[in-house]
Motif scaffolding. Structure first.
Motif, PDB file in Angstrom:
ATOM      1  N   HIS A 270       0.699  -1.334  -0.116  1.00  0.00           N
ATOM      2  CA  HIS A 270       0.109  -0.157   0.025  1.00  0.00           C
ATOM      3  C   HIS A 270       0.935   1.122  -0.107  1.00  0.00           C
ATOM      4  O   HIS A 270       2.118   1.241   0.116  1.00  0.00           O
ATOM      5  CB  HIS A 270      -0.910  -0.050   1.209  1.00  0.00           C
ATOM      6  CG  HIS A 270      -1.711  -1.250   1.395  1.00  0.00           C
ATOM      7  ND1 HIS A 270      -2.832  -1.309   0.662  1.00  0.00           N
ATOM      8  CD2 HIS A 270      -1.402  -2.345   2.155  1.00  0.00           C
ATOM      9  CE1 HIS A 270      -3.231  -2.804   1.036  1.00  0.00           C
ATOM     10  NE2 HIS A 270      -2.613  -3.042   2.106  1.00  0.00           N
ATOM     11  N   ASP A 271       0.157   2.246  -0.169  1.00  0.00           N
ATOM     12  CA  ASP A 271       0.886   3.711  -0.105  1.00  0.00           C
ATOM     13  C   ASP A 271       0.784   3.815   1.452  1.00  0.00           C
ATOM     14  O   ASP A 271       0.198   4.271   2.279  1.00  0.00           O
ATOM     15  CB  ASP A 271       0.071   4.928  -0.683  1.00  0.00           C
ATOM     16  CG  ASP A 271       1.067   6.107  -0.630  1.00  0.00           C
ATOM     17  OD1 ASP A 271       2.042   6.059  -0.586  1.00  0.00           O
ATOM     18  OD2 ASP A 271       0.327   7.174  -0.519  1.00  0.00           O
ATOM     19  N   GLU A 272       2.151   3.664   2.234  1.00  0.00           N
ATOM     20  CA  GLU A 272       2.299   3.572   3.702  1.00  0.00           C
ATOM     21  C   GLU A 272       3.458   4.192   4.016  1.00  0.00           C
ATOM     22  O   GLU A 272       4.427   4.367   3.450  1.00  0.00           O
ATOM     23  CB  GLU A 272       2.389   2.178   4.227  1.00  0.00           C
ATOM     24  CG  GLU A 272       2.572   1.736   5.660  1.00  0.00           C
ATOM     25  CD  GLU A 272       2.379   0.253   6.033  1.00  0.00           C
ATOM     26  OE1 GLU A 272       2.648  -0.041   7.065  1.00  0.00           O
ATOM     27  OE2 GLU A 272       1.931  -0.545   5.135  1.00  0.00           O
ATOM     28  N   SER A 286      -2.802   3.423   3.384  1.00  0.00           N
ATOM     29  CA  SER A 286      -3.884   3.801   2.356  1.00  0.00           C
ATOM     30  C   SER A 286      -4.706   2.551   2.388  1.00  0.00           C
ATOM     31  O   SER A 286      -4.297   1.414   2.568  1.00  0.00           O
ATOM     32  CB  SER A 286      -3.237   4.286   0.876  1.00  0.00           C
ATOM     33  OG  SER A 286      -2.755   3.227   0.481  1.00  0.00           O
ATOM     34  N   SER A 297      -8.814  10.233  -1.176  1.00  0.00           N
ATOM     35  CA  SER A 297      -7.466   9.906  -0.333  1.00  0.00           C
ATOM     36  C   SER A 297      -7.891   9.312   0.936  1.00  0.00           C
ATOM     37  O   SER A 297      -8.579  10.159   1.553  1.00  0.00           O
ATOM     38  CB  SER A 297      -6.627  11.146  -0.319  1.00  0.00           C
ATOM     39  OG  SER A 297      -5.380  10.932   0.542  1.00  0.00           O
ATOM     40  N   ASN A 298      -7.603   8.200   1.062  1.00  0.00           N
ATOM     41  CA  ASN A 298      -8.055   7.402   2.369  1.00  0.00           C
ATOM     42  C   ASN A 298      -6.800   6.842   2.929  1.00  0.00           C
ATOM     43  O   ASN A 298      -6.077   6.113   2.412  1.00  0.00           O
ATOM     44  CB  ASN A 298      -8.885   6.387   2.051  1.00  0.00           C
ATOM     45  CG  ASN A 298     -10.397   6.915   1.579  1.00  0.00           C
ATOM     46  OD1 ASN A 298     -11.018   7.412   2.201  1.00  0.00           O
ATOM     47  ND2 ASN A 298     -10.551   6.837   0.276  1.00  0.00           N
ATOM     48  N   TYR A 299      -6.724   7.224   4.373  1.00  0.00           N
ATOM     49  CA  TYR A 299      -5.474   6.550   5.107  1.00  0.00           C
ATOM     50  C   TYR A 299      -5.982   6.138   6.414  1.00  0.00           C
ATOM     51  O   TYR A 299      -6.863   6.949   7.043  1.00  0.00           O
ATOM     52  CB  TYR A 299      -4.420   7.724   5.304  1.00  0.00           C
ATOM     53  CG  TYR A 299      -3.601   7.632   3.880  1.00  0.00           C
ATOM     54  CD1 TYR A 299      -2.491   6.860   3.645  1.00  0.00           C
ATOM     55  CD2 TYR A 299      -4.178   8.659   3.018  1.00  0.00           C
ATOM     56  CE1 TYR A 299      -1.661   7.211   2.454  1.00  0.00           C
ATOM     57  CE2 TYR A 299      -3.333   8.934   1.730  1.00  0.00           C
ATOM     58  CZ  TYR A 299      -2.203   8.351   1.628  1.00  0.00           C
ATOM     59  OH  TYR A 299      -1.422   8.202   0.292  1.00  0.00           O
TER      60      TYR A 299
END
Length: 356
Positions: A270-272, A286, A297-299
């Motif tokens: 993930h985008d982490e 994310s 955009s979700n985190y």
């Protein structure tokens, strides 16, 4: 017979492989190559996981053949959530009873149903598919009538907060159901209760749903600089770094003191991002965008492995009075670290400048 999306995907892949191999063996090299590229593209894009694991609105548990919906309800009946305590009802797309949470004021509900040996957990806002017993009809009376209502950043942010909380409930409910199924334990008394905060492009003032102000965000793209000021104009937190040199990290200060450095986890699927601090290790991870809420955009924010907040960013939302602006929402499960959530939200929206 209803065909699942995963069955359809497997059928398409099988047909493409058969066609591709047949084309190659009969000398139609280009057609065979194209078919195999399609197979690779489907597998690369969707992976080997089920559809439920790839989208934000459905999950399924491990095999729990001895756990019925009715027995699960008895374990969950006192569990309080953002959508209230559960009830037993039915849903058009599932056989038998379902455990249902909600609907909330924005029509969101979460249901749990049995499919063969597994339980599925889904979120929806389509009320037409629900059969609501008389003793639960009061839930329908609390719904907000959105017809003719002027949508403001505050109202929209409340809507987003419930959409985000409902989606995140799926993973937490799945984990809880598996614990119940394996260990026979009784559920905890509350799950994912939250407070919502928001800010939008023209003022960047962070507010709660009661209009209390918590700070103001100021961001610079290059070199990256994010500063959070209190309502009196004093700096509370800051993050600085070079967007073109992500490997070096982004230095964070709180009240002028070093707090840690945010690094991107390049080994994650993930985008982490992660950061070691005096409070422990933060992980900012994310997850799939919620198209139903127009959120790009979700985190999830975790501290020492415990979920603390959800960060939701919407780059371009049009409001009647404000025009086209950015709107950001923080769903907080623990206000002790609210300042960190505010900083992370603005950092992410600034780093991903193509979103902002």
């Amino acid at each position: 017979m209803k065909m699942s999306r995963d069955t359809l995907r497997k059928l398409v892949i099988a047909l493409c492989i058969i066609f591709g191999v047949s084309a190659l063996t009969t000398g139609h090299m280009i057609m065979g190559f194209v078919a195999l590229v399609v197979v690779f593209g489907i597998h690369y894009t969707l992976g080997s996981s089920s559809f439920r694991e790839r989208n934000a609105y459905e999950r399924e548990t491990e095999a729990l053949p001895d756990l019925s919906v009715e027995a699960l309800y008895e374990k969950l009946r006192e569990l309080d959530t953002p959508l209230g305590k559960p009830w037993l009802g039915s849903h058009y797309t599932h056989r038998g009873n379902c455990v249902i949470f909600g609907p909330g004021v924005f029509k969101d509900y979460v249901l749990i149903a049995k499919e063969k040996e597994r339980l599925v957990v889904e979120t929806s806002s389509n009320l037409d598919n629900l059969t609501v017993p008389e003793d639960q009809k009061w839930r329908l009376e609390q719904l907000i009538d959105t017809k003719g209502v002027v949508v403001t950043p505050k109202k929209y942010s409340g809507f987003v907060a419930y959409k985000e909380a409902s989606a995140v409930m799926l993973d937490d409910l799945r984990e809880l159901i598996e614990e119940i199924g394996r260990e026979g334990r009784t559920a905890k008394t509350s799950l994912d209760l939250f407070r919502a905060y928001y800010y939008y492009g023209k003022t960047a003032v962070v507010r709660d749903m009661d209009d209390n102000e918590y700070g103001r965000c100021v961001a610079v793209f290059d070199p990256l600089s994010v500063t959070i000021y209190d309502p009196d104009g004093e700096e509370m937190a800051a993050c600085t770094g070079n967007r073109k040199d992500v490997k070096s990290g982004f230095r964070v200060t709180m009240s002028g003191e070093d707090y840690g450095t945010i690094y991107k986890d390049n080994g994650s699927a993930h985008d982490e991002y992660y950061m070691d601090t005096p409070d422990g290790e933060y992980r900012i991870v994310s997850y799939p965008a919620l198209r139903r809420a127009n959120v790009s955009s979700n985190y999830r924010v975790l501290l020492n492995g415990v979920q603390k907040a959800i960060l939701a960013g919407s780059a371009k939302i049009e409001f009647e009075a404000e025009g086209l602006i950015e709107n950001d929402v923080i769903v907080s499960y623990d206000d002790d670290y609210l300042l960190a959530y505010i900083l992370f939200q603005d950092f992410l929206m600034t780093l991903n400048h193509f979103v902002r």
